[in-house]
Scaffold this motif. Structure first.
Motif, short mmCIF file in Angstrom:
data_model
loop_
_atom_site.label_atom_id
_atom_site.label_comp_id
_atom_site.label_asym_id
_atom_site.label_seq_id
_atom_site.Cartn_x
_atom_site.Cartn_y
_atom_site.Cartn_z
N SER A 86 7.89 -14.07 9.45
CA SER A 86 7.78 -15.33 10.20
C SER A 86 6.45 -16.02 9.98
CB SER A 86 7.98 -15.05 11.69
OG SER A 86 6.99 -14.15 12.14
N GLY A 87 5.74 -15.65 8.94
CA GLY A 87 4.44 -16.26 8.66
C GLY A 87 3.36 -15.19 8.56
N VAL A 88 2.29 -15.39 9.29
CA VAL A 88 1.18 -14.45 9.25
C VAL A 88 1.10 -13.70 10.57
CG1 VAL A 88 -1.33 -14.24 9.05
CG2 VAL A 88 -0.12 -15.89 7.63
N ASP A 89 1.08 -12.38 10.48
CA ASP A 89 0.88 -11.53 11.65
C ASP A 89 -0.55 -10.99 11.60
OD1 ASP A 89 3.58 -11.73 12.53
OD2 ASP A 89 4.15 -10.22 11.04
N TRP A 90 -1.13 -10.79 12.76
CA TRP A 90 -2.48 -10.24 12.84
C TRP A 90 -2.38 -8.78 13.25
CZ3 TRP A 90 -6.77 -12.74 11.23
CH2 TRP A 90 -6.62 -14.10 10.95
N GLU A 91 -2.91 -7.91 12.41
CA GLU A 91 -2.87 -6.48 12.66
C GLU A 91 -4.25 -5.99 13.09
OE1 GLU A 91 -2.21 -2.82 9.73
OE2 GLU A 91 -0.49 -4.19 9.85
N LEU A 92 -4.27 -5.21 14.15
CA LEU A 92 -5.50 -4.67 14.68
C LEU A 92 -5.85 -3.40 13.93
CD1 LEU A 92 -7.55 -5.15 16.99
CD2 LEU A 92 -6.10 -3.70 18.41
N GLU A 93 -7.05 -3.36 13.36
CA GLU A 93 -7.52 -2.16 12.69
C GLU A 93 -8.61 -1.53 13.55
OE1 GLU A 93 -8.78 -2.96 8.69
OE2 GLU A 93 -6.73 -3.28 8.00
N THR A 94 -8.31 -0.35 14.09
CA THR A 94 -9.23 0.37 14.96
C THR A 94 -8.85 1.85 14.93
OG1 THR A 94 -10.14 0.45 17.21
CG2 THR A 94 -7.81 -0.04 17.02
N PRO A 95 -9.79 2.73 15.22
CA PRO A 95 -9.40 4.15 15.31
C PRO A 95 -8.29 4.32 16.34
CG PRO A 95 -11.79 3.91 15.31
CD PRO A 95 -11.22 2.53 15.42
N PRO A 96 -7.30 5.18 16.05
CA PRO A 96 -6.14 5.33 16.94
C PRO A 96 -6.50 5.66 18.39
CG PRO A 96 -5.77 6.50 14.89
CD PRO A 96 -7.19 6.01 14.86
N ASP A 97 -7.50 6.51 18.60
CA ASP A 97 -7.83 6.91 19.97
C ASP A 97 -8.53 5.80 20.75
OD1 ASP A 97 -10.20 7.04 18.56
OD2 ASP A 97 -10.74 9.05 19.24
N ARG A 98 -8.95 4.75 20.06
CA ARG A 98 -9.63 3.63 20.71
C ARG A 98 -8.72 2.40 20.84
NH1 ARG A 98 -14.70 0.94 18.14
NH2 ARG A 98 -14.42 2.66 16.70
N ARG A 99 -7.55 2.42 20.21
CA ARG A 99 -6.70 1.23 20.14
C ARG A 99 -6.36 0.65 21.52
NH1 ARG A 99 -1.66 0.09 20.78
NH2 ARG A 99 -1.01 2.25 20.91
N LEU A 100 -5.91 1.48 22.47
CA LEU A 100 -5.54 0.94 23.78
C LEU A 100 -6.74 0.35 24.51
CD1 LEU A 100 -2.94 3.36 25.43
CD2 LEU A 100 -2.62 1.01 24.68
N ALA A 101 -7.90 0.98 24.40
CA ALA A 101 -9.11 0.44 25.03
C ALA A 101 -9.46 -0.91 24.42
CB ALA A 101 -10.27 1.42 24.88
N VAL A 102 -9.34 -1.02 23.11
CA VAL A 102 -9.61 -2.30 22.43
C VAL A 102 -8.60 -3.34 22.90
CG1 VAL A 102 -9.54 -3.47 20.19
CG2 VAL A 102 -10.74 -1.28 20.43
N GLU A 103 -7.32 -2.94 22.99
CA GLU A 103 -6.30 -3.89 23.44
C GLU A 103 -6.55 -4.34 24.89
OE1 GLU A 103 -2.33 -2.53 22.71
OE2 GLU A 103 -2.61 -2.54 20.53
N LEU A 104 -7.07 -3.46 25.74
CA LEU A 104 -7.43 -3.87 27.10
C LEU A 104 -8.50 -4.95 27.08
CD1 LEU A 104 -7.71 -0.75 29.46
CD2 LEU A 104 -6.26 -2.75 29.74
N VAL A 105 -9.53 -4.72 26.27
CA VAL A 105 -10.62 -5.70 26.17
C VAL A 105 -10.09 -7.02 25.61
CG1 VAL A 105 -12.83 -6.23 25.05
CG2 VAL A 105 -12.42 -3.94 25.99
N LEU A 106 -9.22 -6.95 24.61
CA LEU A 106 -8.66 -8.18 24.03
C LEU A 106 -7.74 -8.89 25.02
CD1 LEU A 106 -7.94 -7.02 20.37
CD2 LEU A 106 -9.88 -8.38 21.22
N ALA A 107 -6.97 -8.15 25.80
CA ALA A 107 -6.12 -8.76 26.84
C ALA A 107 -6.99 -9.46 27.87
CB ALA A 107 -5.24 -7.71 27.50
N TRP A 108 -8.09 -8.83 28.27
CA TRP A 108 -9.04 -9.43 29.22
C TRP A 108 -9.63 -10.72 28.64
CZ3 TRP A 108 -14.48 -9.41 28.33
CH2 TRP A 108 -15.25 -9.86 29.41
N ALA A 109 -10.05 -10.67 27.38
CA ALA A 109 -10.62 -11.85 26.74
C ALA A 109 -9.58 -12.97 26.65
CB ALA A 109 -11.14 -11.50 25.34
#
Length: 168
Positions: A86-109
């Motif tokens: 469907s075009g361009v998707d953005w993939e998050l590259e982060t260590p697996p054990d940190r992914r949810l924490a990063v996603e929390l910060v991104l959801a907050w932002a």
């Protein structure tokens, strides 16, 4: 990516009950269950990152310094564009054990960008919950009118009655 609901669950995971702060994420199994429900795998490292992210976001929303912890969580994280059907998707590259924490910060932002000034702590000083104000006037003050709002209004009323002021 985590949604607003997961962000609010994380922010509100340290409620006050009977005058004492509780940490709903203190129990490792409870936090692992939450993590798995949101696409994580559980485990010591993931729990440490999630608790660090939650604490940093709570601090940021109450005006305390959170930048060093947020920088540590986001260190080395990248969003990479990937062509998709469907075009361009953005993939998050982060260590697996940190992914949810990063996603929390991104959801907050994301919430703060889309709904500036609408995420805030409850105005009840005895409460540790947060609210996301979706009212048109952006005038919500309490996490719940039923609990915090009515309690504070009743206290103010009693203080006025005891103080002898007749106005309201």
């Amino acid at each position: 990516m985590l949604e607003e609901k997961a962000l609010m669950e994380a922010l509100n995971s340290t409620p006050v009950a009977d005058g004492r702060r509780r940490d709903l994420w203190r129990d490792d199994r409870e936090l692992d269950d939450w993590a798995r429900e949101h696409g994580g795998c559980g485990g010591d490292a993931e729990r440490r990152w999630l608790r660090t992210a939650r604490d940093a976001l709570q601090a940021a929303e109450t005006g305390a310094s959170a930048q060093p912890r947020l920088r540590r969580i986001l260190a080395g994280v990248r969003k990479v564009p990937r062509p998709g059907p469907s075009g361009v998707d953005w993939e998050l590259e982060t260590p697996p054990d940190r992914r949810l924490a990063v996603e929390l910060v991104l959801a907050w932002a994301d919430v703060n960008e889309r709904l500036p000034g609408r995420l805030r702590p409850c105005e009840n000083p005895e409460c540790r919950l947060f609210l996301l104000d979706r009212s048109r006037a952006n005038a919500a003050r309490w996490c719940s009118m039923k609990t915090c709002g009515n309690r504070l209004k009743a206290r103010r009323h009693q203080a006025r009655v005891r103080g002898g002021s007749g106005g309201g």
